[in-house]
Write a protein that holds these residues in place. Sequence first.
Motif, short mmCIF file in Angstrom:
data_model
loop_
_atom_site.label_atom_id
_atom_site.label_comp_id
_atom_site.label_asym_id
_atom_site.label_seq_id
_atom_site.Cartn_x
_atom_site.Cartn_y
_atom_site.Cartn_z
N VAL A 3 -2.07 -7.10 5.32
CA VAL A 3 -1.39 -5.90 5.80
C VAL A 3 -1.80 -4.65 5.02
CG1 VAL A 3 0.55 -7.14 6.81
CG2 VAL A 3 0.67 -6.39 4.44
N CYS A 4 -2.40 -4.82 3.83
CA CYS A 4 -2.82 -3.68 3.05
C CYS A 4 -3.83 -4.12 1.99
CB CYS A 4 -1.62 -3.02 2.38
SG CYS A 4 -2.03 -1.60 1.34
N ASN A 12 -5.93 4.25 -13.24
CA ASN A 12 -4.86 3.96 -12.27
C ASN A 12 -4.76 5.01 -11.18
OD1 ASN A 12 -4.23 1.55 -13.47
ND2 ASN A 12 -2.61 2.40 -14.74
N ASN A 13 -5.89 5.59 -10.82
CA ASN A 13 -5.94 6.53 -9.71
C ASN A 13 -6.38 5.80 -8.44
OD1 ASN A 13 -8.41 6.19 -11.15
ND2 ASN A 13 -9.32 7.83 -9.95
N PRO A 14 -5.69 6.02 -7.32
CA PRO A 14 -6.07 5.32 -6.10
C PRO A 14 -7.43 5.79 -5.59
CG PRO A 14 -4.33 6.90 -5.66
CD PRO A 14 -4.56 6.91 -7.13
N LEU A 15 -8.33 4.85 -5.38
CA LEU A 15 -9.65 5.16 -4.84
C LEU A 15 -9.72 4.88 -3.35
CD1 LEU A 15 -11.86 3.60 -7.67
CD2 LEU A 15 -11.10 5.98 -7.43
N PHE A 16 -8.98 3.87 -2.91
CA PHE A 16 -8.98 3.50 -1.49
C PHE A 16 -7.74 2.67 -1.23
CE2 PHE A 16 -10.05 0.47 1.90
CZ PHE A 16 -10.54 1.32 2.88
N ILE A 17 -6.92 3.10 -0.29
CA ILE A 17 -5.76 2.30 0.14
C ILE A 17 -5.72 2.36 1.66
CG2 ILE A 17 -3.26 2.03 0.13
CD1 ILE A 17 -3.21 3.19 -2.66
N GLN A 18 -5.68 1.19 2.27
CA GLN A 18 -5.66 1.12 3.73
C GLN A 18 -4.63 0.09 4.16
OE1 GLN A 18 -7.61 2.88 6.05
NE2 GLN A 18 -6.19 1.94 7.47
N SER A 19 -3.74 0.50 5.08
CA SER A 19 -2.77 -0.46 5.62
C SER A 19 -3.21 -0.87 7.01
CB SER A 19 -1.36 0.13 5.64
OG SER A 19 -1.30 1.22 6.51
N LEU A 27 3.29 4.76 3.15
CA LEU A 27 3.98 5.10 1.90
C LEU A 27 4.55 3.85 1.23
CD1 LEU A 27 4.79 7.34 0.00
CD2 LEU A 27 6.87 7.64 1.33
N LYS A 28 5.08 2.93 2.04
CA LYS A 28 5.64 1.69 1.48
C LYS A 28 4.55 0.89 0.79
CE LYS A 28 6.66 -1.99 4.08
NZ LYS A 28 7.36 -2.86 5.03
N PHE A 29 3.37 0.82 1.38
CA PHE A 29 2.29 0.04 0.77
C PHE A 29 1.68 0.75 -0.43
CE2 PHE A 29 2.25 -2.09 5.00
CZ PHE A 29 2.70 -3.31 4.53
N HIS A 30 1.71 2.07 -0.45
CA HIS A 30 1.30 2.79 -1.66
C HIS A 30 2.21 2.39 -2.82
CE1 HIS A 30 -1.84 5.80 -0.81
NE2 HIS A 30 -1.45 5.67 0.43
N HIS A 31 3.49 2.25 -2.53
CA HIS A 31 4.46 1.84 -3.55
C HIS A 31 4.18 0.40 -4.02
CE1 HIS A 31 8.20 1.52 -5.74
NE2 HIS A 31 8.50 0.43 -5.05
N VAL A 32 3.92 -0.49 -3.08
CA VAL A 32 3.64 -1.89 -3.42
C VAL A 32 2.39 -1.97 -4.31
CG1 VAL A 32 2.94 -4.12 -2.46
CG2 VAL A 32 4.80 -2.85 -1.40
N VAL A 33 1.35 -1.22 -3.94
CA VAL A 33 0.11 -1.21 -4.73
C VAL A 33 0.39 -0.65 -6.12
CG1 VAL A 33 -2.17 -0.14 -4.92
CG2 VAL A 33 -1.45 -1.17 -2.76
N HIS A 34 1.16 0.41 -6.19
CA HIS A 34 1.48 1.02 -7.49
C HIS A 34 2.28 0.05 -8.37
CE1 HIS A 34 2.23 4.20 -10.36
NE2 HIS A 34 3.50 3.88 -10.34
N CYS A 35 3.22 -0.66 -7.78
CA CYS A 35 4.01 -1.64 -8.55
C CYS A 35 3.14 -2.79 -9.06
CB CYS A 35 5.15 -2.18 -7.70
SG CYS A 35 6.44 -0.98 -7.38
#
Length: 141
Positions: A3-4, A12-19, A27-35
Amino acid sequence: MIVCVGVVGQANNPLFIQSYTEGDDALKFHHVVHCALDVIEEKATPKKGGTGYNETYLGLLYPTEDYKVYGYVSNTRVKFIMVSDDLDAKEADVRGFFKRFHAAYVDAALNPFHVPGKRLASPTFAARVNGIVNGFGKSTA
């Protein structure tokens, strides 16, 4: 099903995030990745008196009610994260996914126009990741 996916840099800077969900869950998956970064830091940091952690595949980082979060760290401390809603994903499939995902990242990072540490905005990289995600869990035989 994945799903992501995310790639997070050394700082710890996001280079690529795709849901890959139908809803507006970015936004929810950005949080999951950050956690997941805290768990990756804990698993990948050598313990006092230890020789270090040299396994790049970190395995299951943590489960939630609906998802399982897996992690992988490259030798250059770039973190790869996968969020799956398949609660019975095979370990071999997850390992294979991360190897292909890491190879796609390396190919994108070798592009002379890519600036290290900056977002991966390459449509070729995104298309390759989409292919890897769509092939997850399917037999290669």
